[in-house]
Scaffold this motif. Structure first.
Motif, PDB file in Angstrom:
ATOM      1  N   ARG A  60       2.242   1.671  -3.506  1.00  0.00           N
ATOM      2  CA  ARG A  60       1.352   2.024  -4.374  1.00  0.00           C
ATOM      3  C   ARG A  60       1.022   3.523  -4.265  1.00  0.00           C
ATOM      4  O   ARG A  60       0.474   4.204  -5.154  1.00  0.00           O
ATOM      5  CB  ARG A  60      -0.020   1.209  -4.310  1.00  0.00           C
ATOM      6  N   THR A 105       0.787  -1.228  -0.075  1.00  0.00           N
ATOM      7  CA  THR A 105       0.032  -0.088   0.130  1.00  0.00           C
ATOM      8  C   THR A 105       0.917   1.253   0.136  1.00  0.00           C
ATOM      9  O   THR A 105       0.781   2.422  -0.834  1.00  0.00           O
ATOM     10  CB  THR A 105      -1.001   0.179   1.118  1.00  0.00           C
ATOM     11  N   ASN A 122      -1.053 -11.844   3.939  1.00  0.00           N
ATOM     12  CA  ASN A 122      -1.929 -10.785   3.200  1.00  0.00           C
ATOM     13  C   ASN A 122      -1.068 -10.373   1.740  1.00  0.00           C
ATOM     14  O   ASN A 122      -0.306  -9.371   1.780  1.00  0.00           O
ATOM     15  CB  ASN A 122      -2.125  -9.324   3.707  1.00  0.00           C
ATOM     16  N   LYS A 123      -1.216 -11.470   0.982  1.00  0.00           N
ATOM     17  CA  LYS A 123      -0.402 -11.310  -0.314  1.00  0.00           C
ATOM     18  C   LYS A 123      -0.269  -9.973  -1.184  1.00  0.00           C
ATOM     19  O   LYS A 123       0.192  -9.429  -1.972  1.00  0.00           O
ATOM     20  CB  LYS A 123      -0.173 -12.452  -1.289  1.00  0.00           C
ATOM     21  N   SER A 124      -1.542  -9.291  -1.015  1.00  0.00           N
ATOM     22  CA  SER A 124      -2.039  -7.953  -1.560  1.00  0.00           C
ATOM     23  C   SER A 124      -1.021  -7.009  -1.205  1.00  0.00           C
ATOM     24  O   SER A 124      -1.037  -5.932  -1.850  1.00  0.00           O
ATOM     25  CB  SER A 124      -3.545  -7.525  -1.444  1.00  0.00           C
ATOM     26  N   GLU A 125      -0.392  -7.296  -0.302  1.00  0.00           N
ATOM     27  CA  GLU A 125       0.705  -6.050   0.435  1.00  0.00           C
ATOM     28  C   GLU A 125       1.926  -6.379  -0.308  1.00  0.00           C
ATOM     29  O   GLU A 125       3.082  -5.924   0.286  1.00  0.00           O
ATOM     30  CB  GLU A 125       0.813  -6.000   1.718  1.00  0.00           C
TER      31      GLU A 125
END
Length: 469
Positions: free
Chosen positions: A343, A340, A396-399
């Motif tokens: 990004r 995050t 939390n692989k979205s991070e």
């Protein structure tokens, strides 16, 4: 306990035992909530004090002798921002002191020669990992460390670029503390050694239940149904302190782990940001275990650096389930919002927080930052993974970050944070030749194998300071 027994057997004339490194993750029951009991160490010896600091640095575990000779009793007043754990059933001290209460216990004092010996060894370790520049945190009892670096530089033995930070705490007079930091800044102004930063602690750590949260800890944390942790500063005092530091032309570096703490820190930084004329202090918040989504963009708006430790950003065996998830519940899945930050265009600088990270190898952290999974199973006492999507340790692989982002966080972004980006941090004509040669191309390597990267050579100012056997 076995290590302490062995040390005493090898040093029968020792007047004190001091150590560091015990982990909350192996504890259960009340020990997990309060820390290990003094009786465990009393069983080793009650004749000399034993003082053992947790690996995170935020709790001391002591025996009865250490409490006795330091005058700590059941009636001792707890310092603001500190915790002295008690055994309520017996009306006795438990044997652990957290945060500012730790300073009730005398720690070892070291000579200038010992600091030089230690710093020389530390420098060699950093070179093995390809590290040539550090931000070195110190508090008043340990200011001799900067003198050691100064003596090494005068003897042409310092081969690290050291930027120093001195702790400012809420319990002492701000004016005198800042005056002391300014004296150190004026004293050390060489290319290799400078004191440029004031370090603040605004909360503690999740495992000690001393992080300050926006929502209460889980009931399993053993602190009741409405416990948020403690914020260590009065807000007006913190605002004024931040403003005063920046007005002196110095950088602010803040330890903050809880989302409640980070919000208040950003509020205080915003106050200083709008009250001062310069905007280039590169104020930094470090650790950032929990960050509310609404606060993320404020880092960019206020030119605040996010200093992170990717080494920790996976579900550690014998840790995450036992500690983080137990104390935070589902919020633990949102810890360390690394991707995050990238990004949103925030400057991210990676570090180890050594010695909280026992092996400060940047390639372990790059591996974790890219995979959000365990870096090297052997180091953690478990089998290694063969798939970066293995669910056992995946957080939390979205991070996840990219390889390029992680490399920049350890190079040019770190240099920027230390005000050295014009000299180091990238390979460009006219810059200082601080270079590292490694044995593989990280951009084509399977991310789960980045931890296996070896440093072949390290150059400091164009001089070879490390070469692998």
């Amino acid at each position: 306990m076995e290590a302490v027994k062995k040390f005493i057997a090898q040093h029968p004339d020792a007047k004190m035992v001091y150590g560091r490194g015990w982990s909350w993750g192996i504890l259960t029951g009340e020990d997990l909530i309060k820390g290990p009991r003094k009786e465990y160490l009393d069983a080793v010896t009650r004749e000399i004090p034993i003082v053992l600091r947790a690996h995170d640095g935020h709790t001391l575990w002591v025996n009865s002798k250490a409490l006795e000779i330091n005058g700590v009793t059941i009636d001792t007043k707890v310092p603001k921002g500190g915790v002295i754990e008690r055994d309520q059933s017996r009306g006795e001290l438990w044997g652990t002191l957290k945060e500012w209460a730790m300073w009730l216990i005398a720690l070892p004092e070291y000579s200038l020669e010992q600091y030089i010996t230690a710093m020389t060894s530390f420098q060699k370790k950093m070179h093995r990992f390809g590290i040539t520049s550090i931000l070195c945190m110190a508090s008043l009892p340990f200011v001799t460390l900067f003198k050691a670096c100064d003596e090494m530089e005068k003897a042409n033995q310092l081969q690290l670029r050291v930027r120093g930070a001195m702790t400012v705490n809420a319990r002492e007079d701000l004016v005198s503390q800042l005056a002391h930091i300014r004296e150190l800044r004026d004293q050390y102004q060489s290319p290799l050694l400078q004191v440029i930063t004031a370090k603040f602690f605004t909360d503690g750590v999740i495992e000690g239940c001393t992080s300050y949260l926006l929502e209460p800890y889980s009931i399993k944390a053993g602190k009741g149904a409405d416990y948020y942790g403690d914020f260590l500063w009065e807000m007006e005092n913190l605002k004024n302190a931040f403003y005063a530091v920046n007005q002196c032309g110095m950088q602010i570096h803040v330890h903050s782990t809880g989302d409640g703490s980070t919000r208040k820190v950003l509020d205080a930084l915003e106050y200083a940001y709008h009250k001062t004329t310069s905007r280039d202090y590169r104020n930094t918040i470090t650790h950032l275990q929990l960050v509310d989504q609404k606060d993320v963009l404020r880092f960019k708006e206020l030119n605040v650096v996010a200093s992170v430790q990717p080494y920790w950003q996976f579900k550690g065996p014998n840790w995450w389930d036992n500690v983080d998830y137990q104390f935070l519940g589902e919020r633990a899945n949102l810890e360390f919002p690394l991707g995050t930050f990238f990004r949103e265009g925030i400057i991210v600088a990676s570090s180890s927080d050594y010695p909280a990270t026992a092996v400060p190898n940047p390639f372990l952290a790059i591996d974790v930052g890219v995979t959000r999974n365990i870096d090297n199973g052997t180091l953690h006492g478990v089998e290694d993974i063969t798939d970066m999507d293995d669910e056992r340790y995946l957080l939390n692989k979205s991070e996840r970050a990219t390889v390029e982002q992680m490399i920049k966080s350890f190079t040019i972004n770190g240099a920027y944070t230390l005000f050295m980006e014009c000299d180091i941090g990238s390979i460009e004509v006219g810059k200082i030749a601080d270079l590292v040669v490694i044995d593989r191309n990280l951009f084509v390597e399977n991310p789960i194998n980045i931890d296996k990267t070896k440093v072949v050579m390290t150059f400091f100012d164009g001089k070879l300071v490390y070469k692998a056997d």
